[in-house]
Design a protein around this motif. Structure first.
Motif, PDB file in Angstrom:
ATOM      1  N   GLU A 157       0.454  -1.288   0.198  1.00 24.94           N
ATOM      2  CA  GLU A 157      -0.395  -0.294  -0.068  1.00 24.94           C
ATOM      3  C   GLU A 157       0.984   1.268   0.086  1.00 24.94           C
TER       4      GLU A 157
ATOM      5  N   ARG B  54       0.703   4.564  -2.614  1.00 26.12           N
ATOM      6  CA  ARG B  54       0.384   5.451  -2.256  1.00 26.12           C
ATOM      7  C   ARG B  54       1.335   6.468  -3.423  1.00 26.12           C
TER       8      ARG B  54
ATOM      9  N   ASP C 128      -5.516  13.699  -1.567  1.00 24.62           N
ATOM     10  CA  ASP C 128      -4.854  12.266  -1.338  1.00 24.62           C
ATOM     11  C   ASP C 128      -4.050  11.768  -3.044  1.00 24.62           C
TER      12      ASP C 128
END
Lengths: 198, 102
Positions: free
Chosen positions: A42, A46, B38
């Motif tokens: 992850e 990201r 994000d």
């Protein structure tokens, strides 16, 4: 996973990237901090794709590449002068009687070189701190070098006409220099036109 | 949310609170924007390096923690630029608000 990502990023980054080792260390620190919370897979997801990150760094490095190109073009006359001195046949006139149409071109080329050297070195010194000011100075240096190349192209042809025994390649030197200066100008234009903000 | 053109402003504003490393900056941005910012976390590093090249932030290694970290801080010039950009951002927001608000 993180090691694989870092290896891929290292391959994608420009080979002579300014701060390359630091970038890899910062990225590794970031990924390990992130992985401690969300796991390596992850954390890498990201962070984004290595090639996209490398492209962004390449963009930020464009001004440095342009500055290096300007310095390289500035070095050409310095390195080439001894070659000319040792290969050109002696001029058939006393030094103080040099034909005016050659004399003024030599003077202008030398003045333009000095102006380009001052602006180019100052621009390079500022390139990592004041990008805009550096680009303006480098643009001035490139303009002076292009002017010098244009004068040099005419001068080298006229010199070959005036001095018997001048090697054939001498007539191309001005044009070669002009092409190098134009390449530096293209790199500088690329640095100025690439989006400067992320 | 489309905000890439404002990333430099966001980073400068984030650093106004004090020195921080890249991971802390991205966390702060995410929390402060309630998850709106994000985007790929790696994006901030080219932006931080550019801000440093422009003299708006400075950085140094911090060896005090378990891992060596690069810590960024605003320079005096960075604070001045942040103040100017904040002001023009406020003007922009007010102008948009005046037009868009029902």
């Amino acid at each position: 996973v993180i090691e694989r990502y870092l290896a891929e990023l290292e391959r994608a980054l420009p080979r002579f990237l300014w701060r390359g080792a630091r970038i890899l260390e910062e990225v590794e620190d970031h990924l390990r901090a992130s992985a401690a919370r969300v796991g390596e897979e992850e954390a890498v997801r990201r962070f984004g794709r290595p090639h996209e990150l490398a492209r962004a760094f390449r963009r930020s490095q464009a001004a440095l590449i342009a500055a290096a190109a300007v310095l390289a073009v500035l070095a050409l006359p310095v390195l080439g002068y001894p070659l000319l001195e040792n290969t050109l046949p002696p001029a058939p006139w006393p030094e103080e009687r040099q034909p005016h149409h050659l004399h003024w071109k030599q003077d202008r080329a030398a003045q333009l070189f000095l102006a380009a050297a001052v602006a180019g070195i100052a621009g390079t010194a500022l390139v990592t701190r004041r990008r805009t000011a550096a680009l303006v100075l480098l643009a001035f240096a490139v303009l002076a070098l292009v002017g010098m190349g244009a004068i040099g192209t005419v001068l080298s042809a006229q010199w070959a006409e005036a001095v018997p025994g001048t090697p054939w390649w001498h007539t191309a030197l001005g044009a070669v220099f002009l092409a190098c200066a134009a390449s530096a100008a293209a790199l500088l234009a690329r640095a100025a036109l690439l989006p400067s903000r992320a | 949310m489309e905000h890439r053109g404002q990333l430099e402003l966001l980073l400068l504003a984030s650093l106004a609170g004090g020195p921080a490393h890249g991971y802390a900056l991205i966390e702060w941005l995410r929390e402060r924007s309630a998850g709106a910012f994000d985007y790929p976390e790696g994006t901030i590093y080219p932006a931080l390096h550019k801000l440093e090249s422009d003299g708006l932030v400075s950085s140094r290694w911090d060896d005090t923690g378990p891992r060596r970290r690069r810590v960024y801080r605003l320079t005096r010039r960075g604070r001045a630029v942040l103040a100017r950009r904040r002001s023009s951002w406020q003007e922009f927001v007010q102008a948009v608000e005046a037009v868009v608000a029902p």
